[in-house]
Design an enzyme around this catalytic site. Structure first.
Site, PDB file in Angstrom:
ATOM      1  N   GLU C  70      16.474  59.136  39.492  1.00  0.00           N
ATOM      2  CA  GLU C  70      16.159  60.377  38.784  1.00  0.00           C
ATOM      3  C   GLU C  70      15.070  61.197  39.469  1.00  0.00           C
ATOM      4  O   GLU C  70      15.191  62.409  39.599  1.00  0.00           O
ATOM      5  CB  GLU C  70      15.764  60.091  37.326  1.00  0.00           C
ATOM      6  CG  GLU C  70      16.955  59.778  36.420  1.00  0.00           C
ATOM      7  CD  GLU C  70      17.316  58.310  36.381  1.00  0.00           C
ATOM      8  OE1 GLU C  70      16.589  57.498  37.003  1.00  0.00           O
ATOM      9  OE2 GLU C  70      18.332  57.942  35.750  1.00  0.00           O
ATOM     10  N   HIS C 139      17.660  55.651  24.153  1.00  0.00           N
ATOM     11  CA  HIS C 139      18.769  56.587  24.422  1.00  0.00           C
ATOM     12  C   HIS C 139      19.013  57.540  23.255  1.00  0.00           C
ATOM     13  O   HIS C 139      20.116  58.047  23.095  1.00  0.00           O
ATOM     14  CB  HIS C 139      20.073  55.826  24.698  1.00  0.00           C
ATOM     15  CG  HIS C 139      20.084  55.052  25.977  1.00  0.00           C
ATOM     16  ND1 HIS C 139      19.419  53.873  26.129  1.00  0.00           N
ATOM     17  CD2 HIS C 139      20.665  55.308  27.172  1.00  0.00           C
ATOM     18  CE1 HIS C 139      19.601  53.414  27.356  1.00  0.00           C
ATOM     19  NE2 HIS C 139      20.355  54.268  28.014  1.00  0.00           N
TER      20      HIS C 139
END
Lengths: 366, 321, 341
Positions: C70, C139
């Site tokens: 990322e 999440h």
């Protein structure tokens, strides 16, 4: 049960699936003439009057104001005066038992896009394919949905084609030019591409001027508050329409269109805003305004064109039109049939659909 | 690669400019006139100039907190840099960035960077632009031994490898990440790390302009030709502290003096071109004098330049808002 | 015009902008999927299929699968934006910002200001947020308040498919870094979405309901719930205005103030954790600037200050819902202590 007539939630516009009685215009028991408005019907787009299909009296209000019901639902009963309450109760029960709501929107015809030499033109067809063709041309910033009340009425007699002009609705947003002639060329390109010969033309406002340009190839001409018959034009409307970004601004602008601004529904405002957000629309509207309404006035006069045409022609105008003054219908050639609607604004085809349909059919038959 | 006389003069001028700029900032900082904190590049000039001599304006570099040298080597305006360091409106970043954020995008200088390891992913982005738009440009990511241990550096190197980006990673290993020795902080060998990512690397004496120039030239040319990323491990030294005011008590007492005497990149450059009879002392002395005048002028102008106005506080946050 | 899902709307927006502008690229983990693997190409089209079909149309050069890296690819997207591309990077779950936030808030967000106004960073970071997916604490977060907090970023939270397409096209054409939040529970919601490209302006709130008694401000998926609550309350004689701000940065506080001045009552529905979230920001601004108009204390409907739980029994309890919104509106209606004399 002779003499009993059902009032059902009308289908005002091809995509309408439900509506509500906004208000009853007649009290129970009050006499009603055929064609007289008995109720105001409200959809999310607009509110419109509901004309009684028969003479008699309003014997029963079956649906209360403010209740959303599917199209085709029994909302009231008209009777000639001989029926008693028991008969009416039985009638209502039978109607309710027989009612099957239409499958939602499944039957609504969808507009199609026709490829033309100036780009795709969106069209909504309705009516028998072997009937004479009739083309509906909307005004500045409008689209084929402006005909939602009128088109179904005309589709009984004509093969109707409601089109979106370039820069509008679902048609190409690239203009072949912004003036009347260029827009008329676009409509002609559509007629060729779709294989439509001489047609009855119905045009509103800017679309009226466009229809007038196409008069030589038409069977009849019906012009509703057309552009091109005088210099005045409400630039607060044109400029405001181009500039408005938010619902309330747009609501205030659209209010100028109607004699009764309360007719405008939330979905109509939202629909216009959504249209205006499409790529290319802002530039197209500005180009059309610049080409036709520079310096705050209509800069093309079609009065001579109108005087010269030979096809039967109707000019219809709302007396309370705040966009283009009804005085533009004064002193036209005697061969032109002029109809003025009282308490009607710029949108006679929405405000007075039934009356207007009769006049259009009349001129087409002339 | 043989350098022309003009190129050698340009290289010396660039290195001299960095040295004198940093010496001057060092002196001026001590007076208290320069706000904030500065990290000086003096001693490492051969790296910035040796690498950037291989680049053109359309190529990009991502720099570090110790970025003045990279800026000058990439062609940033010295007066604009000095004004920026003084926080003036006439600065390269209008006084909003300061020493750690000097950038000049028109010259491919994507910014000094206050975050150690922040620049390597950005350089990958510049290389991706070059690759996607097929401009033929390359990008260079400068980073120190501190940055070499950041995850961003490893991620950027892996990404450059799998995307085969035209980017060269230059590890300027000056021996210290702040006060911590790279000999202790770097586990294993940076060259082996690069190799692990499939990136060819080379270790070079970072005091030697010619060695840096040649090695960088090879890596940059390979990247430009579609051969993927490269890596340089430059061993060099800074003359000043991590920041101005750093007492450098962690270094050996005579360490910097010895480096200045024996391993100074400017002196090595002069000796080399003199021995090879490429440039004479007079030409090099003339450059030093010209640079001194330029730095003096830049400093004088920076001190005299106006501060940003109150309205500038609120501008330049967004293109549109 | 056709009915399209939120997923299709986002896909169509990106597709149309890629076709219009060759500088638009997309990148992310499994954005096409199957990179280097022996099976199908475009195997996933993003973890929930949002970018499916872009790679076959535009090729691997413009639809870039990344390793799981990322910081690397978000930073690369920022650098690419700074040098002439218009990347749309997919940060899969916003929870993953924890591993790449520096590249967003210290780099991309600040280029323009730090560099004296000379930089343009036309970067879009798409990311999934929100609870209800039984995806537990790592999440399911919202986190848009964190991005809203950072000057230099724009933050977009579309509430419907129509909004998603127009806001995504606007985001791609915008010259500033934009974080684009997609609620995973909205992907299958359908709506009329024009086929043609269109844009919705940032910083212009949308009134999804108009009423006289109370103002409800809601974000993203909460707009749907607020509309439902308003409809139920309407049938009970309490008419509510519902405001969807569309973007939290810029925030159309003027519209919120205007509506609060009209109704005198405010409920803010925010799925983000309750401390320093959008609800607290709006409550503060309204208290500061429209205190005199308030007929009742402002109510905030937000989850408790806990991580998002896994067990459905707990997650359902955690989330704001229609009932909680209705009860908050009832509470502000009942509190009449500050009625004007």
């Amino acid at each position: 049960m002779a003499g009993l007539r059902a009032l059902v939630m009308p289908k005002m516009g091809l995509a309408m699936t439900e509506g509500m009685v906004a208000a009853w215009r007649k009290a129970p028991g009050e006499p009603v003439a055929a064609g007289e408005e008995v109720a105001d019907i409200e959809t999310s787009k607009i509110t419109a009057g509901y004309e009684s299909p028969a003479a008699g009296s309003l014997r029963r209000q079956v649906v209360k104001p403010g209740v959303m019901v599917p199209v085709g639902t029994l909302i009231g009963v008209i009777a000639d005066g001989t029926a008693d309450d028991a008969e009416i109760d039985a009638f209502i029960a039978a109607q309710h038992a027989a009612f099957v709501p239409a499958a939602e929107a499944a039957s609504a015809p969808a507009p199609a896009r026709v490829a033309t030499e100036i780009g795709p033109i969106q069209v909504l067809e309705a009516g028998p394919e072997d009937a004479p063709p009739l083309v509906l041309i909307h005004g500045f910033g409008g689209d084929l949905n402006n005909w939602l009340f009128l088109q179904p009425l005309l589709a009984a007699r004509f093969h109707t084609f409601a089109i979106d002009l370039p820069g509008h609705g679902g048609s190409t947003k690239t203009l072949p030019g912004g003036n009347f002639a260029a827009l008329a060329r676009a409509v002609a390109a559509f007629l060729r591409a779709r294989g439509i010969g001489p047609a009855h033309l119905v045009g509103h406002s800017l679309g009226g001027a466009v229809a007038l340009m196409l008069a030589p190839e038409s069977l009849s001409l019906s012009l509703i508050s057309p552009a091109g018959l005088g210099p005045e034009i409400n630039m607060d409307y044109i400029g405001g329409f181009i500039a408005a970004r938010r619902a309330r601004e747009m609501q205030a602008v659209l209010a100028m269109l109607f004699a009764d601004p309360a007719l405008i529904g939330r979905d109509m405002v939202e629909g216009v805003l959504r249209y205006k957000r499409l790529d290319g629309v802002a530039a197209a509207l500005q180009a059309i305004a610049a080409a036709n309404f520079a310096n705050g006035r209509q800069n093309t006069s079609l009065r001579a064109t109108l005087a010269a045409i030979r096809v039967p022609t109707l000019v219809a105008w709302g007396e309370a039109d705040r966009i283009i003054p009804a005085a533009h219908a004064d002193a036209l050639s005697p061969s032109v049939r002029v109809v003025r609607f009282p308490e009607t604004g710029h949108m006679a085809h929405m405000e007075r659909a039934a009356d207007l349909a009769r006049h259009i059919i009349g001129i087409a038959d002339a | 690669m043989q350098l022309s006389r003009e190129e050698l003069l340009r290289a010396y001028r660039s290195m001299c400019t960095i040295r004198q700029f940093e010496e001057r900032v060092h002196a001026e900082f001590a007076t208290g006139d320069i706000p904030g904190f500065v990290h000086l590049y003096a001693g490492e000039e051969a790296s910035a100039v040796g690498v950037c001599m291989n680049l053109t304006e359309r190529d990009s570099i991502a720099s570090t907190h110790r970025g003045h040298g990279h800026c000058i080597a990439k062609g940033c305006d010295v007066a604009g840099m000095m004004a920026e360091i003084y926080g003036r409106k006439s600065g390269l970043c209008a006084g909003k960035g300061g020493s750690m954020h000097i950038a000049d995008l028109d010259r491919g200088m994507l910014g000094a960077n206050g975050i150690v390891g922040g620049g390597a992913p950005l350089a990958c982005g510049a290389a991706l632009t070059a690759k996607t738009l097929k401009t033929g440009a390359v990008a260079v990511a400068f980073g120190g031994d501190g940055a070499s241990n950041q995850g961003t550096t490893a991620e950027a190197m892996n990404l450059a490898s799998v995307w085969r980006l035209p980017v060269v990673f230059v590890l300027e290993d000056n021996g210290y990440a702040e006060s911590t020795a790279s000999a202790w902080s770097i586990g294993g060998d940076p060259l082996v790390r690069a190799e692990g990512f499939g990136i060819p690397g080379v270790r070079v004496d970072g005091h030697d302009f010619f060695a840096v120039h040649a090695a960088a030239g090879e890596a940059i040319a390979r990247a430009r030709d579609g051969g993927g990323p490269g890596f340089l491990h430059l061993k060099l030294a800074r003359y000043f502290g991590h920041f101005e005011g750093d007492g450098m008590t962690y270094r050996a007492p005579d360490e910097v003096a010895k480096l200045r005497a024996e391993r100074d990149c400017l002196k090595l450059f002069r000796r080399r071109v003199g021995e090879a009879q490429l440039l004479d002392d007079a030409a090099l002395d003339a450059i030093e004098a010209e640079v001194a005048a330029e730095i003096e002028d830049a400093t004088r102008r920076a001190k005299a330049a106006p501060m940003p106005s109150p309205a500038d506080l609120l501008t330049d946050v967004y293109v549109s808002y | 015009m056709a009915r399209k899902s939120f997923r299709q709307a986002v896909n169509e927006a990106i597709r149309q902008e890629m076709a219009r502008d060759p500088r638009v690229i997309v990148m992310g983990e499994d954005i096409a999927g199957g990179m280097g693997a022996p099976g199908e190409d475009d195997a996933w089209g993003g973890p929930l299929g949002v970018t499916k079909g872009l790679m076959p149309q535009f090729g691997r050069e413009r639809v870039l699968d990344t390793p799981i890296t990322e910081s690397g690819f978000i930073g690369a997207a920022a650098g690419a934006a700074l040098t002439g591309l218009r990347p749309v990077a997919d940060l899969m779950f916003v929870d993953f910002m924890g591993v790449c936030f520096d590249q967003i808030f210290n780099q991309a967000a600040k280029f323009k200001y730090m560099f004296g106004g000379k930089a343009r960073t036309p970067l879009v970071i798409r990311t999934m947020y929100g609870a209800g997916f039984r995806a537990a604490s790592q999440h399911s977060q919202c986190l848009y308040p964190l991005f809203t907090h950072v000057p230099g970023l724009k933050v977009v939270i579309p509430s419907s498919p129509y909004e998603a397409k127009g806001l995504m096209i606007e985001a791609i054409r915008d010259d500033d870094p934009v974080i684009f939040f997609e609620h995973k529970m909205l992907y299958d919601v359908e709506d009329e979405v024009p086929d043609e490209p269109y844009t919705l302006p940032f910083g212009e709130a949308n009134l999804t309901r108009e009423g006289d008694d109370a103002t409800i401000v809601a974000f993203g998926r909460m707009v749907m719930l607020a509309n439902e609550a308003a409809d139920q309350l309407g049938a009970q004689g309490i008419s509510c205005t519902v405001i969807d701000p569309r973007t939290t940065s810029p925030l159309d506080i003027e519209t919120i103030l205007e509506e609060v001045r009209a109704t005198g009552r405010l409920v803010v529905v925010d799925e983000a954790s309750p401390r320093c979230n959008m609800a607290s920001d709006i409550a503060a601004q309204v208290a500061e600037r429209a205190f005199e108009a308030l007929k009742a204390p402002i109510r905030r409907v937000s989850p408790p200050h806990t991580p998002v739980p896994f067990s459905p029994a707990l997650e359902d309890l955690y989330l704001p819902d229609v009932e909680k919104i209705i009860s908050a509106v009832r509470a502000v209606m009942a509190a009449g202590g500050r009625k004007a004399a």
